[in-house]
Design a protein around this motif. Structure first.
Motif, PDB file in Angstrom:
ATOM      1  N   GLU A  97    -146.267 -67.300 134.312  1.00 51.05           N
ATOM      2  CA  GLU A  97    -145.161 -66.357 134.447  1.00 51.05           C
ATOM      3  C   GLU A  97    -145.667 -65.121 135.165  1.00 51.05           C
ATOM      4  N   VAL A  98    -144.734 -64.364 135.726  1.00 48.61           N
ATOM      5  CA  VAL A  98    -145.064 -63.106 136.389  1.00 48.61           C
ATOM      6  C   VAL A  98    -144.371 -61.990 135.626  1.00 48.61           C
ATOM      7  N   ILE A  99    -145.149 -60.983 135.269  1.00 49.97           N
ATOM      8  CA  ILE A  99    -144.622 -59.796 134.604  1.00 49.97           C
ATOM      9  C   ILE A  99    -144.718 -58.643 135.589  1.00 49.97           C
ATOM     10  N   GLY A 100    -143.609 -57.983 135.852  1.00 43.93           N
ATOM     11  CA  GLY A 100    -143.587 -56.821 136.731  1.00 43.93           C
ATOM     12  C   GLY A 100    -143.555 -55.538 135.913  1.00 43.93           C
ATOM     13  N   ILE A 101    -144.333 -54.566 136.319  1.00 50.16           N
ATOM     14  CA  ILE A 101    -144.402 -53.274 135.634  1.00 50.16           C
ATOM     15  C   ILE A 101    -143.891 -52.196 136.577  1.00 50.16           C
ATOM     16  N   ASN A 102    -142.903 -51.456 136.090  1.00 54.15           N
ATOM     17  CA  ASN A 102    -142.290 -50.387 136.884  1.00 54.15           C
ATOM     18  C   ASN A 102    -143.244 -49.220 137.100  1.00 54.15           C
ATOM     19  N   ALA A 103    -142.994 -48.461 138.143  1.00 51.78           N
ATOM     20  CA  ALA A 103    -143.759 -47.260 138.496  1.00 51.78           C
ATOM     21  C   ALA A 103    -145.235 -47.567 138.711  1.00 51.78           C
ATOM     22  N   ALA A 104    -145.514 -48.762 139.245  1.00 53.45           N
ATOM     23  CA  ALA A 104    -146.893 -49.139 139.549  1.00 53.45           C
ATOM     24  C   ALA A 104    -146.911 -49.945 140.835  1.00 53.45           C
ATOM     25  N   GLY A 105    -147.991 -49.762 141.584  1.00 52.45           N
ATOM     26  CA  GLY A 105    -148.209 -50.536 142.786  1.00 52.45           C
ATOM     27  C   GLY A 105    -149.249 -51.605 142.532  1.00 52.45           C
ATOM     28  N   HIS A 106    -150.130 -51.811 143.500  1.00 52.74           N
ATOM     29  CA  HIS A 106    -151.154 -52.852 143.402  1.00 52.74           C
ATOM     30  C   HIS A 106    -152.165 -52.554 142.296  1.00 52.74           C
ATOM     31  N   TRP A 107    -152.444 -51.304 142.003  1.00 51.60           N
ATOM     32  CA  TRP A 107    -153.433 -50.911 140.986  1.00 51.60           C
ATOM     33  C   TRP A 107    -152.747 -50.664 139.652  1.00 51.60           C
ATOM     34  N   VAL A 108    -151.958 -51.620 139.217  1.00 47.07           N
ATOM     35  CA  VAL A 108    -151.128 -51.460 138.015  1.00 47.07           C
ATOM     36  C   VAL A 108    -151.955 -51.092 136.787  1.00 47.07           C
ATOM     37  N   HIS A 109    -153.159 -51.609 136.665  1.00 52.28           N
ATOM     38  CA  HIS A 109    -154.000 -51.321 135.503  1.00 52.28           C
ATOM     39  C   HIS A 109    -154.418 -49.854 135.422  1.00 52.28           C
ATOM     40  N   SER A 110    -154.484 -49.166 136.550  1.00 48.97           N
ATOM     41  CA  SER A 110    -154.837 -47.745 136.515  1.00 48.97           C
ATOM     42  C   SER A 110    -153.611 -46.847 136.612  1.00 48.97           C
ATOM     43  N   GLU A 111    -152.529 -47.348 137.198  1.00 53.60           N
ATOM     44  CA  GLU A 111    -151.321 -46.545 137.357  1.00 53.60           C
ATOM     45  C   GLU A 111    -150.453 -46.533 136.091  1.00 53.60           C
ATOM     46  N   GLN A 112    -150.441 -47.638 135.372  1.00 53.06           N
ATOM     47  CA  GLN A 112    -149.671 -47.759 134.131  1.00 53.06           C
ATOM     48  C   GLN A 112    -150.527 -48.490 133.082  1.00 53.06           C
ATOM     49  N   PRO A 113    -151.637 -47.864 132.648  1.00 56.85           N
ATOM     50  CA  PRO A 113    -152.564 -48.576 131.769  1.00 56.85           C
ATOM     51  C   PRO A 113    -151.957 -49.014 130.435  1.00 56.85           C
ATOM     52  N   GLU A 114    -151.085 -48.210 129.853  1.00 56.88           N
ATOM     53  CA  GLU A 114    -150.497 -48.601 128.567  1.00 56.88           C
ATOM     54  C   GLU A 114    -149.584 -49.808 128.728  1.00 56.88           C
ATOM     55  N   GLN A 115    -148.751 -49.801 129.771  1.00 56.19           N
ATOM     56  CA  GLN A 115    -147.867 -50.933 130.003  1.00 56.19           C
ATOM     57  C   GLN A 115    -148.670 -52.193 130.362  1.00 56.19           C
ATOM     58  N   PHE A 116    -149.732 -51.999 131.121  1.00 53.46           N
ATOM     59  CA  PHE A 116    -150.597 -53.117 131.487  1.00 53.46           C
ATOM     60  C   PHE A 116    -151.218 -53.735 130.237  1.00 53.46           C
ATOM     61  N   MET A 117    -151.766 -52.909 129.368  1.00 55.77           N
ATOM     62  CA  MET A 117    -152.403 -53.419 128.154  1.00 55.77           C
ATOM     63  C   MET A 117    -151.394 -54.094 127.228  1.00 55.77           C
ATOM     64  N   LYS A 118    -150.170 -53.581 127.167  1.00 60.63           N
ATOM     65  CA  LYS A 118    -149.133 -54.233 126.364  1.00 60.63           C
ATOM     66  C   LYS A 118    -148.851 -55.637 126.903  1.00 60.63           C
ATOM     67  N   ALA A 119    -148.781 -55.761 128.213  1.00 61.15           N
ATOM     68  CA  ALA A 119    -148.514 -57.067 128.820  1.00 61.15           C
ATOM     69  C   ALA A 119    -149.665 -58.036 128.573  1.00 61.15           C
ATOM     70  N   VAL A 120    -150.878 -57.540 128.633  1.00 55.24           N
ATOM     71  CA  VAL A 120    -152.055 -58.390 128.396  1.00 55.24           C
ATOM     72  C   VAL A 120    -152.127 -58.805 126.934  1.00 55.24           C
ATOM     73  N   THR A 121    -152.048 -57.856 126.031  1.00 56.16           N
ATOM     74  CA  THR A 121    -152.214 -58.191 124.608  1.00 56.16           C
ATOM     75  C   THR A 121    -151.070 -59.034 124.083  1.00 56.16           C
ATOM     76  N   ALA A 122    -149.862 -58.851 124.585  1.00 53.44           N
ATOM     77  CA  ALA A 122    -148.746 -59.694 124.151  1.00 53.44           C
ATOM     78  C   ALA A 122    -148.984 -61.155 124.545  1.00 53.44           C
ATOM     79  N   PHE A 123    -149.631 -61.363 125.690  1.00 53.34           N
ATOM     80  CA  PHE A 123    -149.912 -62.708 126.155  1.00 53.34           C
ATOM     81  C   PHE A 123    -151.044 -63.338 125.349  1.00 53.34           C
ATOM     82  N   LEU A 124    -152.050 -62.537 125.032  1.00 55.53           N
ATOM     83  CA  LEU A 124    -153.202 -63.086 124.301  1.00 55.53           C
ATOM     84  C   LEU A 124    -152.830 -63.418 122.874  1.00 55.53           C
TER      85      LEU A 124
END
Length: 70
Positions: free
Chosen positions: A43-70
């Protein structure tokens, strides 16, 4: 790795989550067919207000997406 190398392993049935910034043009809608072919259990998860460096631009949203999957 190019598509030629991926063909050696396709399809990969390991559950996979791709995370992209919605402002990025790196992953395009035209890539969907390849993703579905090579990673049918993905699946593809898109995070708003982020470009290619999503992990540094929206770290909290990125971590939520990662941990929800794990």
């Amino acid at each position: 790795i190019g598509l030629e190398e991926l063909e050696l392993y396709a399809p990969c049935h390991v559950p996979t989550r791709f995370i992209k910034g919605n402002n990025s043009t790196y992953y395009l809608q035209e890539n969907e067919a390849d993703r579905e072919l090579y990673f049918p259990d993905s699946e593809v998860i898109g995070i708003n207000a982020a470009g290619h460096w999503v992990h540094s631009e929206q770290p909290e949203q990125f971590m939520k997406a990662v941990t929800a999957f794990l």
